[in-house]
Design a protein around this motif. Structure first.
Motif, mmCIF file in Angstrom:
data_model
loop_
_atom_site.group_PDB
_atom_site.id
_atom_site.type_symbol
_atom_site.label_atom_id
_atom_site.label_comp_id
_atom_site.label_asym_id
_atom_site.label_seq_id
_atom_site.Cartn_x
_atom_site.Cartn_y
_atom_site.Cartn_z
ATOM 1 N N THR A 248 61.002 12.489 63.352
ATOM 2 C CA THR A 248 61.065 11.961 61.162
ATOM 3 C C THR A 248 59.502 11.452 60.656
ATOM 4 O O THR A 248 59.042 11.606 61.385
ATOM 5 C CB THR A 248 62.424 11.182 61.168
ATOM 6 O OG1 THR A 248 62.226 11.165 59.580
ATOM 7 C CG2 THR A 248 61.734 10.045 61.224
ATOM 8 N N ARG A 249 59.769 11.379 60.005
ATOM 9 C CA ARG A 249 58.343 11.085 58.883
ATOM 10 C C ARG A 249 58.921 10.078 57.919
ATOM 11 O O ARG A 249 59.747 9.729 58.350
ATOM 12 C CB ARG A 249 57.573 12.439 57.578
ATOM 13 C CG ARG A 249 57.142 13.310 58.541
ATOM 14 C CD ARG A 249 56.344 14.482 57.391
ATOM 15 N NE ARG A 249 56.245 15.926 58.561
ATOM 16 C CZ ARG A 249 55.364 15.776 58.551
ATOM 17 N NH1 ARG A 249 53.892 14.215 58.908
ATOM 18 N NH2 ARG A 249 54.951 16.601 59.668
ATOM 19 N N ILE A 250 57.856 8.802 58.256
ATOM 20 C CA ILE A 250 58.278 7.777 57.560
ATOM 21 C C ILE A 250 57.010 7.536 56.379
ATOM 22 O O ILE A 250 55.271 7.286 57.374
ATOM 23 C CB ILE A 250 58.542 6.639 58.345
ATOM 24 C CG1 ILE A 250 59.001 5.001 58.095
ATOM 25 C CG2 ILE A 250 57.549 6.018 59.361
ATOM 26 C CD1 ILE A 250 59.933 4.297 58.816
ATOM 27 N N ASP A 251 57.085 6.407 55.865
ATOM 28 C CA ASP A 251 55.763 6.474 54.973
ATOM 29 C C ASP A 251 55.428 5.464 55.964
ATOM 30 O O ASP A 251 55.554 4.280 56.012
ATOM 31 C CB ASP A 251 56.292 5.591 53.285
ATOM 32 C CG ASP A 251 56.901 6.285 52.364
ATOM 33 O OD1 ASP A 251 57.011 7.838 52.351
ATOM 34 O OD2 ASP A 251 57.728 5.944 51.497
ATOM 35 N N THR A 252 53.910 5.070 55.146
ATOM 36 C CA THR A 252 51.970 5.040 56.595
ATOM 37 C C THR A 252 53.003 3.028 55.447
ATOM 38 O O THR A 252 52.487 2.696 56.948
ATOM 39 C CB THR A 252 51.303 5.066 55.632
ATOM 40 O OG1 THR A 252 51.116 6.373 55.803
ATOM 41 C CG2 THR A 252 50.316 4.547 56.549
ATOM 42 N N ASP A 253 53.524 2.473 55.062
ATOM 43 C CA ASP A 253 53.641 1.371 54.510
ATOM 44 C C ASP A 253 54.428 0.122 55.246
ATOM 45 O O ASP A 253 54.479 0.191 55.323
ATOM 46 C CB ASP A 253 53.421 1.222 53.010
ATOM 47 C CG ASP A 253 54.223 1.758 52.272
ATOM 48 O OD1 ASP A 253 54.773 2.718 52.794
ATOM 49 O OD2 ASP A 253 54.831 0.943 51.420
ATOM 50 N N ILE A 254 55.262 1.254 55.444
ATOM 51 C CA ILE A 254 56.822 0.995 56.144
ATOM 52 C C ILE A 254 56.614 0.638 57.062
ATOM 53 O O ILE A 254 56.513 0.077 58.036
ATOM 54 C CB ILE A 254 58.207 1.996 55.405
ATOM 55 C CG1 ILE A 254 58.492 2.083 53.814
ATOM 56 C CG2 ILE A 254 58.847 1.390 56.240
ATOM 57 C CD1 ILE A 254 59.455 2.715 53.359
ATOM 58 N N LEU A 255 55.980 1.839 57.825
ATOM 59 C CA LEU A 255 55.662 1.817 59.301
ATOM 60 C C LEU A 255 55.060 0.767 60.108
ATOM 61 O O LEU A 255 55.020 0.001 60.517
ATOM 62 C CB LEU A 255 54.926 3.147 59.788
ATOM 63 C CG LEU A 255 55.133 3.400 61.022
ATOM 64 C CD1 LEU A 255 55.694 2.861 61.951
ATOM 65 C CD2 LEU A 255 54.119 4.310 62.019
ATOM 66 N N ALA A 256 53.825 0.718 58.921
ATOM 67 C CA ALA A 256 52.729 -0.740 59.203
ATOM 68 C C ALA A 256 53.616 -1.990 58.933
ATOM 69 O O ALA A 256 53.231 -3.154 59.787
ATOM 70 C CB ALA A 256 51.727 -1.331 58.274
ATOM 71 N N TRP A 257 54.566 -2.379 58.088
ATOM 72 C CA TRP A 257 55.426 -3.202 58.126
ATOM 73 C C TRP A 257 55.896 -3.229 59.576
ATOM 74 O O TRP A 257 56.560 -4.340 60.014
ATOM 75 C CB TRP A 257 56.423 -3.503 55.965
ATOM 76 C CG TRP A 257 57.389 -4.099 56.605
ATOM 77 C CD1 TRP A 257 57.040 -5.596 56.627
ATOM 78 C CD2 TRP A 257 58.675 -3.974 56.765
ATOM 79 N NE1 TRP A 257 58.136 -6.440 56.504
ATOM 80 C CE2 TRP A 257 58.925 -5.435 56.897
ATOM 81 C CE3 TRP A 257 59.614 -3.463 57.217
ATOM 82 C CZ2 TRP A 257 60.406 -6.203 56.965
ATOM 83 C CZ3 TRP A 257 60.602 -3.701 56.975
ATOM 84 C CH2 TRP A 257 61.247 -4.573 56.689
ATOM 85 N N LEU A 258 56.704 -2.530 60.123
ATOM 86 C CA LEU A 258 57.978 -2.657 60.962
ATOM 87 C C LEU A 258 56.568 -3.145 62.133
ATOM 88 O O LEU A 258 57.961 -4.049 63.346
ATOM 89 C CB LEU A 258 58.467 -1.516 61.060
ATOM 90 C CG LEU A 258 59.772 -0.880 60.185
ATOM 91 C CD1 LEU A 258 59.528 0.231 61.198
ATOM 92 C CD2 LEU A 258 60.624 -1.397 60.294
ATOM 93 N N LYS A 259 55.317 -2.883 62.183
ATOM 94 C CA LYS A 259 54.494 -2.711 63.350
ATOM 95 C C LYS A 259 54.212 -4.147 63.335
ATOM 96 O O LYS A 259 53.596 -4.541 64.111
ATOM 97 C CB LYS A 259 53.250 -1.423 63.798
ATOM 98 C CG LYS A 259 53.832 -0.985 64.010
ATOM 99 C CD LYS A 259 53.120 0.681 64.540
ATOM 100 C CE LYS A 259 54.034 1.764 64.979
ATOM 101 N NZ LYS A 259 52.199 2.472 65.106
#
Length: 93
Positions: free
Chosen positions: A60-71
């Motif tokens: 799936t695709r996820i917003d870059t800022d959300i992925l950065a927050w998760l990581k």
């Protein structure tokens, strides 16, 4: 071979209902001496180990800022994403 999993297939892995959780929370236990408070480090290391719910691989695709927050919390970002989705599911989001 991957198979489709329906929620109805998970009956052996059901989590407590909201009613049961409310009942458990209503129990009065005032002696916490054997249970020290958890630190932030304890919570970061905590992982659910009692549930063996089948996993399905998706792309799936996820917003870059959300992925950065998760990581940003380090290893385990996919598990954190799964936990956030489960929370949303349980709370009718």
């Amino acid at each position: 071979m991957k198979t489709s999993v329906k929620f109805s297939d998970l009956k052996d892995h059901q989590l407590p209902s909201k009613e049961r959780l409310a009942e458990i929370e209503s129990f009065k236990d005032t002696d916490y001496s054997e249970n020290p408070e958890w630190t932030q480090e304890d919570w970061k290391k905590a992982r659910p180990g009692h549930l063996k719910i089948p996993k399905t691989e998706i792309h799936t695709r996820i917003d870059t800022d959300i992925l950065a927050w998760l990581k940003s919390e380090g290893k385990g970002y996919q598990a954190r994403l799964n936990a956030a989705l489960r929370f949303a599911m349980r709370n009718g989001f």
